[in-house]
Design a protein around this motif. Structure first.
Motif, PDB file in Angstrom:
ATOM      1  N   GLU A  75       0.843  -1.198   0.000  1.00  0.00           N
ATOM      2  CA  GLU A  75       0.000   0.000   0.000  1.00  0.00           C
ATOM      3  C   GLU A  75       0.884   1.256   0.000  1.00  0.00           C
ATOM      4  O   GLU A  75       0.650   2.218  -0.742  1.00  0.00           O
ATOM      5  CB  GLU A  75      -0.888  -0.044   1.251  1.00  0.00           C
ATOM      6  N   ALA A  76       1.906   1.222   0.831  1.00  0.00           N
ATOM      7  CA  ALA A  76       2.818   2.357   0.942  1.00  0.00           C
ATOM      8  C   ALA A  76       3.577   2.592  -0.371  1.00  0.00           C
ATOM      9  O   ALA A  76       3.785   3.736  -0.790  1.00  0.00           O
ATOM     10  CB  ALA A  76       3.799   2.111   2.078  1.00  0.00           C
ATOM     11  N   GLU A  77       3.981   1.516  -1.024  1.00  0.00           N
ATOM     12  CA  GLU A  77       4.707   1.632  -2.293  1.00  0.00           C
ATOM     13  C   GLU A  77       3.848   2.321  -3.350  1.00  0.00           C
ATOM     14  O   GLU A  77       4.310   3.236  -4.056  1.00  0.00           O
ATOM     15  CB  GLU A  77       5.117   0.237  -2.779  1.00  0.00           C
ATOM     16  N   PHE A  78       2.595   1.898  -3.469  1.00  0.00           N
ATOM     17  CA  PHE A  78       1.687   2.513  -4.435  1.00  0.00           C
ATOM     18  C   PHE A  78       1.461   3.990  -4.102  1.00  0.00           C
ATOM     19  O   PHE A  78       1.441   4.847  -4.987  1.00  0.00           O
ATOM     20  CB  PHE A  78       0.335   1.792  -4.454  1.00  0.00           C
ATOM     21  N   SER A  79       1.268   4.281  -2.840  1.00  0.00           N
ATOM     22  CA  SER A  79       1.022   5.663  -2.422  1.00  0.00           C
ATOM     23  C   SER A  79       2.197   6.564  -2.778  1.00  0.00           C
ATOM     24  O   SER A  79       2.018   7.674  -3.277  1.00  0.00           O
ATOM     25  CB  SER A  79       0.771   5.736  -0.910  1.00  0.00           C
ATOM     26  N   PHE A  80       3.410   6.076  -2.511  1.00  0.00           N
ATOM     27  CA  PHE A  80       4.604   6.878  -2.781  1.00  0.00           C
ATOM     28  C   PHE A  80       4.738   7.177  -4.275  1.00  0.00           C
ATOM     29  O   PHE A  80       4.991   8.313  -4.677  1.00  0.00           O
ATOM     30  CB  PHE A  80       5.851   6.146  -2.275  1.00  0.00           C
ATOM     31  N   THR A  81       4.546   6.150  -5.096  1.00  0.00           N
ATOM     32  CA  THR A  81       4.646   6.339  -6.544  1.00  0.00           C
ATOM     33  C   THR A  81       3.622   7.348  -7.042  1.00  0.00           C
ATOM     34  O   THR A  81       3.941   8.271  -7.800  1.00  0.00           O
ATOM     35  CB  THR A  81       4.440   4.998  -7.277  1.00  0.00           C
ATOM     36  N   GLY A  82       2.370   7.182  -6.618  1.00  0.00           N
ATOM     37  CA  GLY A  82       1.319   8.089  -7.066  1.00  0.00           C
ATOM     38  C   GLY A  82       1.542   9.516  -6.610  1.00  0.00           C
ATOM     39  O   GLY A  82       1.303  10.471  -7.358  1.00  0.00           O
ATOM     40  N   ALA A  83       2.051   9.671  -5.389  1.00  0.00           N
ATOM     41  CA  ALA A  83       2.186  11.011  -4.804  1.00  0.00           C
ATOM     42  C   ALA A  83       3.380  11.779  -5.323  1.00  0.00           C
ATOM     43  O   ALA A  83       3.349  13.012  -5.413  1.00  0.00           O
ATOM     44  CB  ALA A  83       2.278  10.903  -3.288  1.00  0.00           C
TER      45      ALA A  83
END
Length: 313
Positions: A114-122
């Motif tokens: 979840e954190a990996e996806f959030s970082f990429t998107g942000a």
């Protein structure tokens, strides 16, 4: 360009993004982005199960999203489910319902994913701005959990902890099934104690003190930004990449925890589904800013949903 559909199903809301993505150039052209408050995590903290009415609200939103995905002709669909469905005993009912409606199985991801996806998107857009100090600390304040990610262009460390606006509200701000209106000082102190303990836990894995630019994601943060900006309605284009000071976050947090339901509901940018949980969500953001000494937070409307879209592309 690849046309993809990304669905992010969290504890409080379910969201859809249909976009054309070009991984070679980093261009993402948004075709449809929408959000529905479904409260999938209703009562999970106490019962350990997804409530039948919460499942039906979620499936109704999935049926709406399936029609949009079909109409726009997305080539690939990825459905990611987070905290509530990860914790529930009856998550098989949820998985089968989504599969029947959308034709894809929801991926019940870990907090680290979840954190990996959030970082990429942000950060995909922000990495182009060399004036921003690195590393970034991306915080995604959800309904059931909060993700902390530190990194430059890529993730260096990540941790998910079980404090979110819905979980904290249900655990500390509800008496006899009713949300306190407004909560007592003792109730707020109990929320704050849980948040501080969670920050201690996050700091064991993520070097919070090294962060130089704080990026905040998800509904609690964007709602605080909309209030700080004094917007007449929720305007994503105004909120995206706005910079909200520590003083503004502190004032809004105190206001959300000392006003009544009716007063919060009257705020123009407030989504009806956030009225009762915004106080706890704002307090999570405030505590994070105090812990790392951040003078401001950069607010991003691009988050885990955009990260899921990139992964699908």
């Amino acid at each position: 360009m690849t046309r993809v559909a990304a669905v992010d199903c969290g504890t409080n809301s379910i969201r859809l993004l249909v976009a054309d993505c070009d991984p070679a150039t980093g261009d993402l052209v948004e075709l449809d982005r929408r959000m529905t408050i479904v409260r999938l995590g209703q009562g999970v903290d106490k019962t350990g199960r997804l409530a039948p009415e919460a499942l039906e609200r979620t499936f109704a939103a999935c049926r709406e999203y399936a029609a949009v995905i079909k109409e726009l002709g997305a080539e690939r669909v990825r459905f990611v489910a987070t905290s509530a469905s990860r914790d529930a005993e009856n998550r098989a009912d949820f998985v089968q319902g989504v599969l029947d409606i959308l034709g894809v199985e929801p991926e019940v991801i870990s907090g680290d994913q979840e954190a990996e996806f959030s970082f990429t998107g942000a950060t995909k857009e922000l990495t182009a701005h060399d004036h921003l100090e690195r590393p970034f600390l991306v915080v995604d304040i959800g309904g059931g959990s909060t993700e902390f990610v530190v990194g430059e262009e890529h993730v260096r460390a990540a941790r998910s902890v079980d404090v979110g606006c819905v979980r904290m509200t249900e655990r500390h701000l509800v008496v006899d099934g009713v949300v306190s209106d407004p909560p007592t000082e003792a109730q707020v102190a109990a929320v704050r104690a849980d948040i501080e303990a969670a920050l201690d836990l996050a700091a064991e894995t993520v070097p919070l003190a090294e962060a130089r630019t704080l990026v905040g994601l998800a509904g609690s943060v964007t709602t605080v930004a909309g209030i700080a900006l004094g917007l007449p309605e929720y305007l994503s284009s105004e909120i995206h990449h706005s910079r909200i000071s520590y003083e503004q976050v502190r004032e809004i947090s105190e206001r959300m925890l000392t006003t009544t339901h009716a007063e919060r509901a009257a705020i123009p940018v407030m989504h009806p589904g956030r009225v009762d949980v915004i106080g706890a969500g704002a307090l999570v953001l405030l505590a994070i800013m105090e812990r790392i000494g951040a003078s401001e937070v950069i607010v991003s409307e691009h988050d885990i949903l955009d990260g899921i879209a990139w992964s699908a592309a």
